[in-house]
Design an enzyme around this catalytic site. Structure first.
Site, mmCIF file in Angstrom:
data_model
loop_
_atom_site.group_PDB
_atom_site.id
_atom_site.type_symbol
_atom_site.label_atom_id
_atom_site.label_comp_id
_atom_site.label_asym_id
_atom_site.label_seq_id
_atom_site.Cartn_x
_atom_site.Cartn_y
_atom_site.Cartn_z
ATOM 1 N N LYS A 107 0.972 -1.262 -0.080
ATOM 2 C CA LYS A 107 0.358 -0.242 -0.424
ATOM 3 C C LYS A 107 0.808 1.160 0.160
ATOM 4 O O LYS A 107 0.346 2.119 -0.668
ATOM 5 C CB LYS A 107 -0.795 -0.178 1.300
ATOM 6 C CG LYS A 107 -1.725 -1.366 1.124
ATOM 7 C CD LYS A 107 -2.940 -0.810 0.112
ATOM 8 C CE LYS A 107 -3.536 -1.718 0.592
ATOM 9 N NZ LYS A 107 -5.631 -1.732 -0.686
ATOM 10 N N GLU A 129 -9.928 5.448 3.439
ATOM 11 C CA GLU A 129 -10.139 4.670 3.780
ATOM 12 C C GLU A 129 -9.239 3.348 4.212
ATOM 13 O O GLU A 129 -8.542 3.612 3.303
ATOM 14 C CB GLU A 129 -11.648 4.586 3.030
ATOM 15 C CG GLU A 129 -11.315 3.301 1.789
ATOM 16 C CD GLU A 129 -9.758 3.357 1.061
ATOM 17 O OE1 GLU A 129 -10.733 4.694 0.875
ATOM 18 O OE2 GLU A 129 -9.616 2.913 0.368
ATOM 19 N N SER A 396 1.351 -9.602 -1.121
ATOM 20 C CA SER A 396 1.522 -8.337 -0.503
ATOM 21 C C SER A 396 1.583 -7.699 0.252
ATOM 22 O O SER A 396 1.417 -6.447 0.504
ATOM 23 C CB SER A 396 -0.067 -8.438 -1.292
ATOM 24 O OG SER A 396 -0.988 -9.297 -0.832
#
Lengths: 416, 284
Positions: A107, A129, A396
């Site tokens: 991210k 969010e 991830s």
């Protein structure tokens, strides 16, 4: 639904590369677009212009590259999962180690890029969010680094099940606002962030965390995450000596998958597989597999596959993984799905939980529950493929955030 | 003036002839249930509302504040469906002359199919649609279908809309133009923003259709100041809150009585203002 005269979705001619999307209106084939209140139109135009401007500016790329290297620790390595491969007894399994990125997931690639865009636009307040909390942490991190104010919307159910990430965000100075509406998960957090943005749009940038939302977000997030696929191509050539046979990633909104797949989609020999959250069962409400079970519809500003009822009301969804617990998916995935370029499948909660344990014990890595879905598919598939084939899994994120929730679920199961 | 806004045009012309500005109440269809919605529509008509905006409950309304969100949640929990909506509007349009528009997310229209939704809307007697999440760039298909069927497609201009774009929106809006008073979600606010009067006056020079102001308008005083320059005021959250509270405490008779009283006060506040010297003929 479109009238029957509308041509079928995607038929790229011999000259059209599948990567040549989106168009100027943010369309990936028929998907994408910008379905938002007029209040947000000007800000999305401004973001689009700022992004085009940044892309043309070598100083922007240089600053981002420097951050990705010294702050995030890129490039992340490609690791041969020796004992997991032995366990599966077939194709070689390799991990693209996004879990080694600063903040423990991919991210951060996006939040640093969008943070720099916010600075270029003169916006000093950031909203975001978060579902699993990884995007929230990555946003709080970027804001601390850049000196920007940060508010993160998070469903109260997710605050409960991803508590370590909530603590991290607060420690880095972010305000975490609990969202009590609807299912109190990722979808509701996006709604609340959008509502904040409706009233703050002139001074605030919304760093959306996945390849979802109105144009130009799906494209911007994909581009910032594409470093994953680019590094994977280089590392495969260097470490394996050739391109991988298969690359797999988990798909909620789909940002790690989009970043991994986008640089690979024009390499027709590579099989690409996206793994959605199969939840408890294939019954409506029991899963979050939009591409496997949904149909085209509009959610959060773009046209894509969505889980909704016959009246267009968004369905309740379920996944053990907060990051995959989302009733929609990025529009580019819908485009790849219809074009037949990426296969989408799903893995259940239980399979993901079992694979979490398996990878922890055989590889010494706690994978995020989101990632565990991709891993579960990879282990099953590897067992069916010959030993000279390679499967790369986009690892991830790390699973420390999930440890307490997994222990709680195990205790509940023990009590049954 | 094009054919498609005739029912609305007639209303605005008749108001102007009586020296009255439009009060356009917004209510949530199906809150607390569709039977009550029908009674509330009749009460609005009796109270002198010019137009009724009927909000279609949606699970993910990003343009709405907490009051309307909560009403959508209640209506959906009570079993709201589109079939029920169309049936209720059909009953209502046989009883009242006040035009009824629907405020509906494009997510819902798209799922039903644009042509099918428009056909259903025409069949039940709806006068038009406000689609708050459908910007200019995405609206051609619905615009074409609505024009072909004589349904108004009311468009919204907001404080963040650049001037050139606002002109384009004003030009393409049918029925009336919805001027959003503030950048933000729906909900009552104590103060109307600076510059609103100038913005409305400017917009009125850019379109033939009436300009109504909404978002943040709730009191008779605010209706009076808005209608000093605009052709009407849209009142939503304050009314929806009242209906929600009365449904919880007093029952259905209390709802219609409360709605009638509140909207009557707003209608009185929207009478012609002596200091307002502009030409009142819509479409001038």
């Amino acid at each position: 639904m479109p009238s029957p005269t509308v041509p079928p979705a995607v038929h790229p001619g011999p000259s059209a590369a599948i990567s040549e999307v989106p168009d100027a209106l943010g369309r990936f084939g028929r998907y994408g677009g910008r379905y938002v209140p007029e209040t947000l139109s000007a800000a999305l135009e401004q973001l689009q212009a700022a992004y085009e401007d940044a892309r043309a500016d070598p100083a922007f790329a240089a600053e981002l590259d420097q951050l990705l290297s010294a702050f995030v620790g890129r490039p992340t390595p490609l690791l041969f999962a020796r004992r997991l491969t032995e366990y599966a007894g077939g194709a070689q399994i390799w991990f693209k180690r996004e879990d080694l990125s600063h903040t423990g997931a991919h991210k951060i690639n996006n939040t640093l890029g969008q943070g720099l865009l916010a600075i270029r636009m003169g916006k000093k307040r950031i909203i975001a969010e978060t579902g699993a909390g990884q995007h929230g942490v990555a946003t709080a991190t970027a804001c601390a680094r850049f000196g920007l104010d940060c508010v993160v919307y998070m469903g109260s159910e997710d605050i409960r099940r991803q508590e370590p990430n909530v603590r991290s965000m607060r420690m880095m100075g972010a305000e975490v606002r609990p969202v009590e509406s609807g299912s109190r998960t990722l979808r509701d957090a996006i709604n609340e962030a959008m509502r904040d943005w409706m009233g703050s749009v002139e001074t605030t940038h919304y760093i959306i965390g996945s390849v979802v939302g109105p144009h130009p977000f799906p494209r911007i997030v994909r581009d910032f995450q594409s470093v994953i696929g680019q590094e994977t191509l280089l590392a495969c050539r260097r470490d394996i000596g050739r391109l991988p046979d298969c690359v797999v990633a988990c798909v909620g909104g789909g940002s790690n998958a989009a970043g991994m797949f986008y640089p690979l989609v024009d390499h027709a020999s590579i099989r690409l597989v996206g793994v959605e959250a199969g939840g408890r069962s294939a019954k409506p409400g029991d899963h979050a597999a939009s591409l496997s079970f949904g149909q085209p519809g509009i959610l959060h500003g773009s046209l894509s596959y969505v889980l909704q009822d016959a009246d267009g009301q968004t369905s309740d969804v379920h996944s053990v993984s907060a990051g995959l617990d989302y009733p929609g998916v990025g529009p580019e995935h819908s485009y790849w799905h219809d074009a037949g370029r990426v296969e989408y499948t799903s893995v259940t909660d239980e399979e993901a939980l079992e694979t979490f344990d398996l990878v922890a014990r055989r590889e010494g890595i706690l994978p995020a529950l989101e990632t565990s879905h991709a891993l579960a598919w990879a282990v099953k598939e590897a067992s069916r493929r010959p030993a000279n084939e390679t499967i790369v899994v986009c690892l991830s994120g790390r699973g420390d955030k999930d440890a307490a929730e997994i222990a709680r679920l195990r205790a509940l199961q023990g009590a049954d | 003036m094009s054919r498609d806004d005739q029912p609305l045009a007639a209303v605005f012309a008749s108001l102007a002839a009586r020296g009255q500005k439009a009060v356009a109440p917004f209510i949530t269809a199906g809150d607390p249930d569709l039977e009550t919605t029908l009674q509330v529509i009749e009460a609005l008509d009796r109270a002198g509302a010019a137009v009724c905006e009927l909000g279609v409950p949606y699970s993910d309304p990003i343009a709405d504040g907490p009051v309307i969100q909560a009403s959508y949640t209640r209506a959906l929990a009570a079993g709201f469906t589109l079939e029920g909506l169309f049936a209720t509007v059909k009953q209502a349009t046989s009883k009242v002359t006040m035009p009824i528009l629907t405020m509906v997310s494009y997510s819902i229209i798209y799922r039903r199919g644009i042509d099918r939704f428009v056909a259903d809307a025409v069949a039940c007697g709806l006068a038009g649609m406000v689609v708050p999440d459908l910007p200019l760039e995405e609206s051609d298909q619905l615009d074409t279908a609505a024009r072909a069927s004589g349904l108004a497609l009311v468009r919204l201009v907001t404080p963040t809309t650049p001037a050139g774009r606002a002109e384009e929106i004003a030009r393409r809006s049918t029925g009336f133009l919805y001027c959003v008073s503030v950048a933000g979600v729906t909900g009552a606010r104590s103060e109307l923003p600076d510059g609103l009067v100038e913005r409305v006056a400017w917009l009125r020079t850019k379109t033939d259709v009436p300009v109504l102001v909404g978002f943040g308008v709730s009191t008779p005083q605010q209706v009076a100041s808005v209608t000093a320059v605009a052709d009407g005021a849209i009142v939503g959250s304050a009314l929806v809150r009242r209906i929600g509270e009365l449904a919880a405490s007093g029952g259905k008779t209390a709802i219609t009585a409360g709605v009638t009283q509140y909207v009557s006060e707003l209608v009185t506040a929207a009478r012609f203002h002596p200091h307002d010297r502009r030409d009142h003929t819509p479409g001038n």
